[in-house]
Motif scaffolding. Structure first.
Motif, PDB file in Angstrom:
ATOM      1  N   GLY A 147       1.602  34.458  25.601  1.00  0.00           N
ATOM      2  CA  GLY A 147       1.966  34.451  27.006  1.00  0.00           C
ATOM      3  C   GLY A 147       3.273  35.161  27.331  1.00  0.00           C
ATOM      4  O   GLY A 147       3.627  35.317  28.495  1.00  0.00           O
ATOM      5  N   THR A 148       4.010  35.607  26.309  1.00  0.00           N
ATOM      6  CA  THR A 148       5.309  36.258  26.546  1.00  0.00           C
ATOM      7  C   THR A 148       5.148  37.565  27.314  1.00  0.00           C
ATOM      8  O   THR A 148       5.890  37.818  28.259  1.00  0.00           O
ATOM      9  CB  THR A 148       6.044  36.508  25.206  1.00  0.00           C
ATOM     10  OG1 THR A 148       6.197  35.270  24.527  1.00  0.00           O
ATOM     11  CG2 THR A 148       7.393  37.150  25.439  1.00  0.00           C
ATOM     12  N   GLU A 149       4.180  38.372  26.880  1.00  0.00           N
ATOM     13  CA  GLU A 149       3.986  39.665  27.552  1.00  0.00           C
ATOM     14  C   GLU A 149       3.641  39.471  29.024  1.00  0.00           C
ATOM     15  O   GLU A 149       4.151  40.190  29.883  1.00  0.00           O
ATOM     16  CB  GLU A 149       2.893  40.473  26.842  1.00  0.00           C
ATOM     17  CG  GLU A 149       3.351  41.013  25.501  1.00  0.00           C
ATOM     18  CD  GLU A 149       2.287  41.860  24.814  1.00  0.00           C
ATOM     19  OE1 GLU A 149       1.484  42.512  25.524  1.00  0.00           O
ATOM     20  OE2 GLU A 149       2.279  41.868  23.588  1.00  0.00           O
ATOM     21  N   GLU A 150       2.812  38.508  29.322  1.00  0.00           N
ATOM     22  CA  GLU A 150       2.444  38.229  30.707  1.00  0.00           C
ATOM     23  C   GLU A 150       3.651  37.744  31.505  1.00  0.00           C
ATOM     24  O   GLU A 150       3.845  38.118  32.665  1.00  0.00           O
ATOM     25  CB  GLU A 150       1.321  37.182  30.778  1.00  0.00           C
ATOM     26  CG  GLU A 150      -0.013  37.670  30.250  1.00  0.00           C
ATOM     27  CD  GLU A 150      -0.150  37.537  28.728  1.00  0.00           C
ATOM     28  OE1 GLU A 150       0.696  36.875  28.082  1.00  0.00           O
ATOM     29  OE2 GLU A 150      -1.084  38.144  28.188  1.00  0.00           O
ATOM     30  N   ALA A 151       4.472  36.918  30.871  1.00  0.00           N
ATOM     31  CA  ALA A 151       5.667  36.399  31.553  1.00  0.00           C
ATOM     32  C   ALA A 151       6.649  37.530  31.849  1.00  0.00           C
ATOM     33  O   ALA A 151       7.261  37.568  32.923  1.00  0.00           O
ATOM     34  CB  ALA A 151       6.339  35.327  30.689  1.00  0.00           C
ATOM     35  N   ILE A 152       6.776  38.459  30.910  1.00  0.00           N
ATOM     36  CA  ILE A 152       7.682  39.602  31.114  1.00  0.00           C
ATOM     37  C   ILE A 152       7.176  40.455  32.274  1.00  0.00           C
ATOM     38  O   ILE A 152       7.946  40.852  33.153  1.00  0.00           O
ATOM     39  CB  ILE A 152       7.826  40.428  29.816  1.00  0.00           C
ATOM     40  CG1 ILE A 152       8.618  39.630  28.776  1.00  0.00           C
ATOM     41  CG2 ILE A 152       8.492  41.776  30.105  1.00  0.00           C
ATOM     42  CD1 ILE A 152       8.641  40.266  27.395  1.00  0.00           C
ATOM     43  N   GLU A 153       5.872  40.731  32.297  1.00  0.00           N
ATOM     44  CA  GLU A 153       5.307  41.552  33.371  1.00  0.00           C
ATOM     45  C   GLU A 153       5.452  40.842  34.719  1.00  0.00           C
ATOM     46  O   GLU A 153       5.756  41.469  35.730  1.00  0.00           O
ATOM     47  CB  GLU A 153       3.842  41.883  33.090  1.00  0.00           C
ATOM     48  CG  GLU A 153       3.251  42.875  34.074  1.00  0.00           C
ATOM     49  CD  GLU A 153       4.036  44.174  34.196  1.00  0.00           C
ATOM     50  OE1 GLU A 153       4.148  44.672  35.338  1.00  0.00           O
ATOM     51  OE2 GLU A 153       4.570  44.696  33.202  1.00  0.00           O
ATOM     52  N   GLU A 154       5.270  39.537  34.739  1.00  0.00           N
ATOM     53  CA  GLU A 154       5.435  38.772  35.975  1.00  0.00           C
ATOM     54  C   GLU A 154       6.879  38.847  36.470  1.00  0.00           C
ATOM     55  O   GLU A 154       7.125  39.027  37.675  1.00  0.00           O
ATOM     56  CB  GLU A 154       5.045  37.301  35.737  1.00  0.00           C
ATOM     57  CG  GLU A 154       5.093  36.459  36.981  1.00  0.00           C
ATOM     58  CD  GLU A 154       4.695  35.007  36.717  1.00  0.00           C
ATOM     59  OE1 GLU A 154       5.213  34.139  37.436  1.00  0.00           O
ATOM     60  OE2 GLU A 154       3.881  34.762  35.795  1.00  0.00           O
ATOM     61  N   ALA A 155       7.832  38.772  35.551  1.00  0.00           N
ATOM     62  CA  ALA A 155       9.248  38.881  35.920  1.00  0.00           C
ATOM     63  C   ALA A 155       9.551  40.269  36.481  1.00  0.00           C
ATOM     64  O   ALA A 155      10.289  40.407  37.455  1.00  0.00           O
ATOM     65  CB  ALA A 155      10.133  38.582  34.714  1.00  0.00           C
TER      66      ALA A 155
END
Length: 185
Positions: A6-14
């Motif tokens: 989920g880190t990549e998704e969280a980075i893109e969301e940020a």
């Protein structure tokens, strides 16, 4: 390289959340630079401010004079002209025409008329650390060449773009060329 789920998704969301703020920051910086340039132009182009600048000495054919294989530089003193009065019929600075690109490309940031029939052309910057823009043009042999804002080659390339847009832009480009010929730029 173990990345938590989920880190990549969280980075893109940020990044997505940050984008509108970054765009706003850029717009505010540009507006600040343009406003600062306007204040500076109004302050300096008063018909009284003297400047000394260096330029390459040219012969009667417009070619650089050489001494020991190097171009000769000379200092020139001149008084900056006074800005023309702004009227509803002839606003100063000249507003972009309706057919000018909305993104700011292929045009000058500000063009001002002077009382002596010349122009002041401004490329505003958002801070002292902002570098001059560049563009690629074709040289006399048709080869690509990078030129900086403020150079004569850059100026003439923008004038060519103004010619392509026709109408008021083309007429203004012709006026600017006349001013160049009369050393009023």
């Amino acid at each position: 390289d173990i990345i938590a789920e989920g880190t990549e998704e969280a980075i893109e969301e940020a990044r997505e959340k940050r984008r509108p703020f970054a765009r706003l920051k850029n717009k505010l910086s540009e507006k600040f630079g343009e406003t600062a340039a306007e204040v500076g132009v109004r302050d300096i182009f008063n018909g009284k401010t003297g400047v000394i600048h260096k330029e390459t000495l040219l012969d009667k054919d417009g070619k650089p004079v050489l001494r020991d294989g190097k171009e000769v530089e000379v200092e020139r003193k001149r008084t900056l002209p006074e800005l023309a009065e702004s009227t509803p019929e002839k606003p100063n600075p000249i507003p972009p025409s309706d057919n000018a690109p909305k993104n700011g490309n292929d045009q000058f940031d500000q063009i001002w008329r002077t009382k002596d029939g010349g122009f002041v052309i401004v490329e505003a910057k958002s801070s002292l650390g902002t570098e001059l823009g560049e563009r690629t043009i074709k040289d006399s042999k048709g080869e690509p060449k990078r030129v900086l804002q403020g150079s004569r080659e850059y100026l003439f390339d923008i004038l060519k773009e103004m010619d392509k847009r026709k109408g008021a832009e083309k007429a203004l480009a012709e006026e600017i060329r006349d001013a160049i010929e009369n050393d009023k730029i």
